[in-house]
Design an enzyme around this catalytic site. Structure first.
Site, PDB file in Angstrom:
ATOM      1  N   ASP A  50      41.987  18.434  41.705  1.00 53.84           N
ATOM      2  CA  ASP A  50      41.416  17.909  42.950  1.00 53.84           C
ATOM      3  C   ASP A  50      42.451  16.998  43.605  1.00 53.84           C
ATOM      4  OD1 ASP A  50      38.195  17.782  43.917  1.00 53.84           O
ATOM      5  OD2 ASP A  50      39.548  16.343  44.871  1.00 53.84           O
ATOM      6  N   TYR A  56      36.566  27.466  59.731  1.00 57.63           N
ATOM      7  CA  TYR A  56      35.948  27.499  58.399  1.00 57.63           C
ATOM      8  C   TYR A  56      35.388  28.899  58.117  1.00 57.63           C
ATOM      9  CZ  TYR A  56      32.814  26.273  54.537  1.00 57.63           C
ATOM     10  OH  TYR A  56      32.174  26.219  53.314  1.00 57.63           O
ATOM     11  N   ASP A  73      47.356  18.790  45.766  1.00 55.91           N
ATOM     12  CA  ASP A  73      46.891  19.516  46.948  1.00 55.91           C
ATOM     13  C   ASP A  73      47.069  21.015  46.711  1.00 55.91           C
ATOM     14  OD1 ASP A  73      46.419  20.594  49.436  1.00 55.91           O
ATOM     15  OD2 ASP A  73      47.894  19.359  50.493  1.00 55.91           O
ATOM     16  N   LYS A  96      36.628  31.637  55.235  1.00 54.63           N
ATOM     17  CA  LYS A  96      35.756  32.128  54.164  1.00 54.63           C
ATOM     18  C   LYS A  96      35.615  33.653  54.207  1.00 54.63           C
ATOM     19  CE  LYS A  96      34.922  28.187  52.190  1.00 54.63           C
ATOM     20  NZ  LYS A  96      35.430  27.909  50.829  1.00 54.63           N
ATOM     21  N   ASN A 124      37.626  26.861  43.888  1.00 54.35           N
ATOM     22  CA  ASN A 124      36.442  26.291  44.531  1.00 54.35           C
ATOM     23  C   ASN A 124      36.747  25.267  45.623  1.00 54.35           C
ATOM     24  OD1 ASN A 124      33.456  25.306  44.471  1.00 54.35           O
ATOM     25  ND2 ASN A 124      34.706  23.485  44.023  1.00 54.35           N
TER      26      ASN A 124
HETATM   27  P1  NAD Z   1      32.798  18.700  48.244  1.00 55.37           P
HETATM   28  O1  NAD Z   1      33.451  18.096  49.420  1.00 55.37           O
HETATM   29  O2  NAD Z   1      31.724  17.956  47.551  1.00 55.37           O
HETATM   30  O3  NAD Z   1      33.874  19.156  47.176  1.00 55.37           O
HETATM   31  C1  NAD Z   1      35.097  19.737  47.556  1.00 55.37           C
HETATM   32  C2  NAD Z   1      36.202  19.177  46.661  1.00 55.37           C
HETATM   33  O4  NAD Z   1      37.428  19.843  46.997  1.00 55.37           O
HETATM   34  C3  NAD Z   1      36.431  17.685  46.883  1.00 55.37           C
HETATM   35  O5  NAD Z   1      36.423  16.991  45.649  1.00 55.37           O
HETATM   36  C4  NAD Z   1      37.781  17.625  47.550  1.00 55.37           C
HETATM   37  O6  NAD Z   1      38.532  16.439  47.254  1.00 55.37           O
HETATM   38  C5  NAD Z   1      38.464  18.880  47.025  1.00 55.37           C
HETATM   39  N1  NAD Z   1      39.538  19.331  47.893  1.00 55.37           N
HETATM   40  C6  NAD Z   1      39.477  19.534  49.235  1.00 55.37           C
HETATM   41  N2  NAD Z   1      40.673  19.903  49.699  1.00 55.37           N
HETATM   42  C7  NAD Z   1      41.528  19.937  48.652  1.00 55.37           C
HETATM   43  C8  NAD Z   1      42.902  20.243  48.501  1.00 55.37           C
HETATM   44  N3  NAD Z   1      43.651  20.559  49.558  1.00 55.37           N
HETATM   45  N4  NAD Z   1      43.456  20.196  47.268  1.00 55.37           N
HETATM   46  C9  NAD Z   1      42.700  19.848  46.194  1.00 55.37           C
HETATM   47  N5  NAD Z   1      41.375  19.532  46.280  1.00 55.37           N
HETATM   48  C10 NAD Z   1      40.805  19.580  47.490  1.00 55.37           C
HETATM   49  O7  NAD Z   1      32.213  20.077  48.806  1.00 55.37           O
HETATM   50  P2  NAD Z   1      31.499  21.303  48.094  1.00 55.37           P
HETATM   51  O8  NAD Z   1      30.379  21.677  48.982  1.00 55.37           O
HETATM   52  O9  NAD Z   1      31.256  21.061  46.658  1.00 55.37           O
HETATM   53  O10 NAD Z   1      32.638  22.395  48.281  1.00 55.37           O
HETATM   54  C11 NAD Z   1      33.062  23.276  47.250  1.00 55.37           C
HETATM   55  C12 NAD Z   1      33.249  24.645  47.853  1.00 55.37           C
HETATM   56  O11 NAD Z   1      31.995  25.161  48.260  1.00 55.37           O
HETATM   57  C13 NAD Z   1      34.129  24.661  49.111  1.00 55.37           C
HETATM   58  O12 NAD Z   1      35.016  25.758  49.065  1.00 55.37           O
HETATM   59  C14 NAD Z   1      33.128  24.845  50.220  1.00 55.37           C
HETATM   60  O13 NAD Z   1      33.690  25.455  51.358  1.00 55.37           O
HETATM   61  C15 NAD Z   1      32.104  25.724  49.533  1.00 55.37           C
HETATM   62  N6  NAD Z   1      30.796  25.775  50.159  1.00 55.37           N
HETATM   63  C16 NAD Z   1      30.001  24.681  50.249  1.00 55.37           C
HETATM   64  C17 NAD Z   1      28.738  24.788  50.847  1.00 55.37           C
HETATM   65  C18 NAD Z   1      27.816  23.607  50.972  1.00 55.37           C
HETATM   66  O14 NAD Z   1      26.766  23.733  51.631  1.00 55.37           O
HETATM   67  N7  NAD Z   1      28.124  22.455  50.387  1.00 55.37           N
HETATM   68  C19 NAD Z   1      28.305  26.018  51.341  1.00 55.37           C
HETATM   69  C20 NAD Z   1      29.144  27.105  51.228  1.00 55.37           C
HETATM   70  C21 NAD Z   1      30.380  26.990  50.634  1.00 55.37           C
END
Ligand code: NAD
Length: 260
Positions: free
Chosen positions: A36, A154, A61, A158, A88
């Site tokens: 992360d 976004y 990153d 995806k 993820n």
């Molecule tokens: P979140 O923000 O809680 O977690 C995302 C994590 O990714 C964070 O800890 C962040 O620091 C890390 N991150 C972001 N950019 C980064 C980078 N460049 N390098 C390393 N780490 C990085 O959000 P989430 O909802 O748990 O997201 C997880 C995945 O689920 C994402 O791909 C998101 O697009 C997808 N998603 C989420 C939802 C939703 O409703 N929450 C719906 C569909 C898809």
């Protein structure tokens, strides 16, 4: 204990779905390589894992290919193998109209959401190829299937992840590597916290997820369960698929006025 003696990389493991996935897989015996950009939050995840879980942490990153290459090399050196990759980590973007797109934001979203997945797939699939097995699970989104669940950049990122899931699955199947994706709907995480906080503040929390057939938003653990299934041998004949975990949202056009 489907992941006993298995080494799993989880990106975006410091929050939300990634964090729940780390907990779920560690609970099923996995050794974890947790990635992360928020290194401090990553440390905090350790306290949630079962005693005795072996972990390696990488504050980095995923958009930086050389950092990804270094991370995978360090994981291999420490554990000697990588069995599962959970791509993820991701970021959201603004909701501007197609006439008003911010190209710097597009670059950033594609760099993280798409290139991050490609970087980790490229460098992790090589040792998996040598081992003759492996499983990769990408976190895409319902936004990659339909409009209306995120900004344009976004959604495009995806959709690209879903397509790369298919092309990578077809490339890698010859070495016994499966590649699948989950497409979450609305899940309460760090990414969506503001939406949930706002809805609660104005007393409309029950409206969140109300367009889903199951009439509610989802929890991170429900997505983690699907990721764990696809990553496990229980899904041994499934590859190249993108499975919605969305309470039935994408199953219906949900046309206003068509339902009683
Ligand atoms: P979140 O923000 O809680 O977690 C995302 C994590 O990714 C964070 O800890 C962040 O620091 C890390 N991150 C972001 N950019 C980064 C980078 N460049 N390098 C390393 N780490 C990085 O959000 P989430 O909802 O748990 O997201 C997880 C995945 O689920 C994402 O791909 C998101 O697009 C997808 N998603 C989420 C939802 C939703 O409703 N929450 C719906 C569909 C898809």
């Amino acid at each position: 204990m489907r992941f006993k003696d298995r080494v799993v990389i989880v990106t975006g493991a410091a929050s939300g779905i990634g964090r729940a996935t780390a907990r779920r897989l560690a609970g099923e015996g996995a050794a974890l390589v947790l990635v992360d950009r928020d290194a401090a939050a990553l440390e905090a995840v350790l306290a949630e894992l079962p005693d005795g879980t072996t972990t390696q942490l990488h504050g980095m990153d995923i958009a930086d290919e050389s950092a990804v290459e270094t991370c995978v090399a360090a994981a291999l050196q420490h554990f000697g193998r990588i069995d599962v990759l959970c791509n993820n980590a991701g970021i959201a973007c603004g909701q501007a109209l197609a006439t008003d797109q911010d190209m710097a934001e597009w670059q950033q979203v594609i760099a993280v959401n798409l290139f991050g997945v490609v970087h980790f797939t490229k460098h992790t699939a090589r040792p998996m190829r040598d081992a003759g097995r492996g499983a990769i699970v990408n976190t895409a989104s319902v936004a990659g299937i339909r409009s209306g669940a995120g900004g344009n950049a976004y959604s495009a990122s995806k959709a690209a992840v879903i397509n790369f899931t298919q092309t990578a699955a077809c490339d890698l199947a010859q070495w016994g590597i499966r590649v699948n994706a989950v497409c979450p709907g609305l899940i309460e995480t760090g990414m969506t916290r503001r939406v949930f906080d706002h809805a609660r503040a104005i007393g409309k929390a029950e409206r969140l997820g109300s367009r889903c057939e199951l009439r509610r938003a989802g929890q991170s653990g429900e997505v983690a369960a699907a990721i764990a299934f696809l990553a496990s041998d229980d899904a041994s004949y499934i590859t190249g698929q993108a499975i919605p975990v969305d309470g039935g949202n994408t199953a219906s056009l949900n046309l206003p006025g068509m339902k009683v």
